[in-house]
Structure formats: C-alpha cells, structure tokens
Design a protein around this motif. Sequence first.
Motif, short mmCIF file in Angstrom:
data_model
loop_
_atom_site.label_atom_id
_atom_site.label_comp_id
_atom_site.label_asym_id
_atom_site.label_seq_id
_atom_site.Cartn_x
_atom_site.Cartn_y
_atom_site.Cartn_z
N VAL A 230 0.85 -1.20 0.00
CA VAL A 230 0.00 0.00 0.00
C VAL A 230 0.88 1.25 0.00
CG1 VAL A 230 -1.73 1.32 1.27
CG2 VAL A 230 -1.93 -1.17 1.13
N ALA A 231 1.88 1.26 0.86
CA ALA A 231 2.81 2.39 0.91
C ALA A 231 3.58 2.52 -0.40
CB ALA A 231 3.78 2.22 2.08
N SER B 108 12.31 5.41 12.72
CA SER B 108 13.26 6.39 12.19
C SER B 108 12.68 7.79 12.36
CB SER B 108 13.50 6.12 10.70
OG SER B 108 14.14 7.22 10.08
N PRO B 109 13.49 8.77 12.74
CA PRO B 109 12.97 10.13 12.91
C PRO B 109 12.39 10.70 11.62
CG PRO B 109 15.38 10.10 12.97
CD PRO B 109 14.92 8.69 13.07
N ILE B 110 12.77 10.18 10.48
CA ILE B 110 12.25 10.68 9.22
C ILE B 110 10.78 10.29 9.03
CG2 ILE B 110 12.75 8.73 7.69
CD1 ILE B 110 13.51 12.41 6.88
N ALA B 111 10.36 9.21 9.70
CA ALA B 111 8.98 8.73 9.54
C ALA B 111 7.96 9.76 10.03
CB ALA B 111 8.80 7.41 10.29
N ARG B 112 8.33 10.55 11.00
CA ARG B 112 7.40 11.51 11.59
C ARG B 112 7.15 12.72 10.68
NH1 ARG B 112 7.03 10.02 16.93
NH2 ARG B 112 8.74 8.71 17.70
N VAL B 113 8.01 12.90 9.70
CA VAL B 113 7.87 14.06 8.82
C VAL B 113 7.72 13.59 7.37
CG1 VAL B 113 9.07 15.66 10.32
CG2 VAL B 113 10.41 14.29 8.72
N SER B 114 7.07 12.45 7.19
CA SER B 114 6.89 11.88 5.85
C SER B 114 5.42 11.61 5.57
CB SER B 114 7.67 10.56 5.72
OG SER B 114 9.05 10.76 5.94
N SER B 115 5.05 11.79 4.32
CA SER B 115 3.69 11.45 3.89
C SER B 115 3.57 9.94 3.76
CB SER B 115 3.39 12.11 2.54
OG SER B 115 3.72 13.48 2.55
N THR B 116 4.62 9.30 3.25
CA THR B 116 4.66 7.86 3.06
C THR B 116 6.05 7.35 3.42
OG1 THR B 116 3.10 8.09 1.21
CG2 THR B 116 4.22 5.97 1.44
N VAL B 117 6.09 6.20 4.10
CA VAL B 117 7.36 5.62 4.52
C VAL B 117 7.53 4.24 3.89
CG1 VAL B 117 8.78 4.86 6.46
CG2 VAL B 117 7.27 6.84 6.73
#
Length: 283
Positions: free
Chosen positions: A137-138, A236-245
């Motif tokens: 889905v992602a 990951s800290p990037i996950a919090r500022v991402s539309s899709t991971v």
Amino acid sequence: MTQNLDAISPDIPSDYESLKARISTLSDSMPKRLLQCARYALANPDRIALGTTAEIASAAGVQPSTLVRFAQTLGFDGFSQMQQIFQGQLVGRNSEYTERLTKIRESGTNTPGSILGNFVERSKQSLDDLLRQVDTVALERSIEALSAAENIHLLGLRRAYPVVSYLHYTLGKMGVRTNLLEYTGGILEERVQFINENDALFVATFSPYSPEVVEFASKAFGRGVSVISLTDSVLSPIARVSSTVLEVNEAEHGAFRSLSTTMCLATSIAVAVGDARKWTSLS
C-alpha cells in the motif's frame, strides 16, 4: 499529544507486523530506555529471536529487566512471549541460508571469495525479506505521489547518497524531471523554499540517520510537500515528517551492510514511476 501507556489496549500482537505497528503506536510515549529497546528490536529482529535475554540486553545497552518491561509494555506477559513473535517471523525463511553461511565461514572468511560469498548470501536473505514484508500500500502511494509530481527532489547523504543519485540518473533517462540536492552546509536548508506543493521530495536515510536530511524533510513537509522516505525502521525520525514511509533492511556481514536490497527497491520505484508517467502522457 502523547498517549498514556497504561491507557493503551492490552491486546497482544499476534504476528511480527502487528508487533511493529504496536511499537510505532506506543513509541511517542515510551521512556528513553524502552525506546532504545524498541529501536534495537526492529533493527535486529533475528538477534531478538535467537538470543538470550542477557545477550540481547547487553547488545542493546540496557538491563535485562528493561527488556522484560518493554515486552510487558507491548502487552506480553514477559520477554519470552514477545520473543516467540520474532521467532515466528523466521519460520518462512529458507534454512539453507544459515547452512551456506556456516560452510562459507568454515572455509575461511579472509579470502576475497569468502567475503563475496557472505555478502551474496546476506543479500539473498534481505531480498527475500523485502518481497515478503514490503508494504505494498505504501509502495503504491509512493508511486502515485512521485508520478503526479511536477518535479521530484531527491535527498540522501553518506550511505544513502548512491540511492538517490541512481534514482536521479534513471528517472532522468526516462524524461522525468528530477533535482538531486547536494549538501553544502547551510545552502541546503535554503533550497527548501524552491520546492512547491506540486512537487515531491524523496529522501533516503538509514541509522544513525542524517540530521540534515530529517531537518530538510521536516521543513518541506511543513510546507505541504509530499515527502516519500526510504528508511530502515518505522521508528526512524524521518517517519514523523513523511507522507509515506518505505521500510527496507539490509542484513549485515560483520559491521558492514550492502545496498543490494535498497537499490533493488529503488530500481523498482524508478521503473514504476517511469511507466506511470508514460501512460499518463498518452491519456
């Protein structure tokens, strides 16, 4: 707003995917040591599955009692019950990987052929895991966002740089407009203002994660830009500022990890985006 750990439903995760989802849900409320356990567990699932409590605690840099508390926080009676979930995710794996690696080690690991053999076997394992565990889905959301973007901005530093550099090259060959962002100190931060809401930002970062990449993605995300991240953990800290991971993990040999599985996923993304763009232009 953070959640109270005591208020979370005590339902016990039944498989590895639900366990990861639960960790992701609770991570905001976890004390520092529990979060340390969570990050280690997701980065080293095989070691959690096969190690003793003492061994795992030592490797994770925590006390054995902290591991037990971590398991109980997730709804388990104790560490052993949680460990069964990690052991279960190994069931589908072909045992020949372990046998082959054992034979390679027994033949001597200092020869170039042995080192190559180890990396090949580890890469096979990681590719198998990717095929079984990828969030389709992602992946589809990522392709849709990248295909619809006017411009695709690409950012990755250090170990992640070859990934975005390859995407820049491959997408460019297919006529897709891309912009490879180079890190030159403060100049990188200034470039976020040139990314608009009709663009997409694709970032790649792996543990220990590049703070420059996370900061840049955070600013772009705050501007309403679609941010697609490729990383190695849902924590990951990037996950919090991402539309899709998109999550990808490389099995290690010694202290080294190759990029074979990551590059396979990146190639798939490039081809899928190029194909989607082609049909869009024909419609």
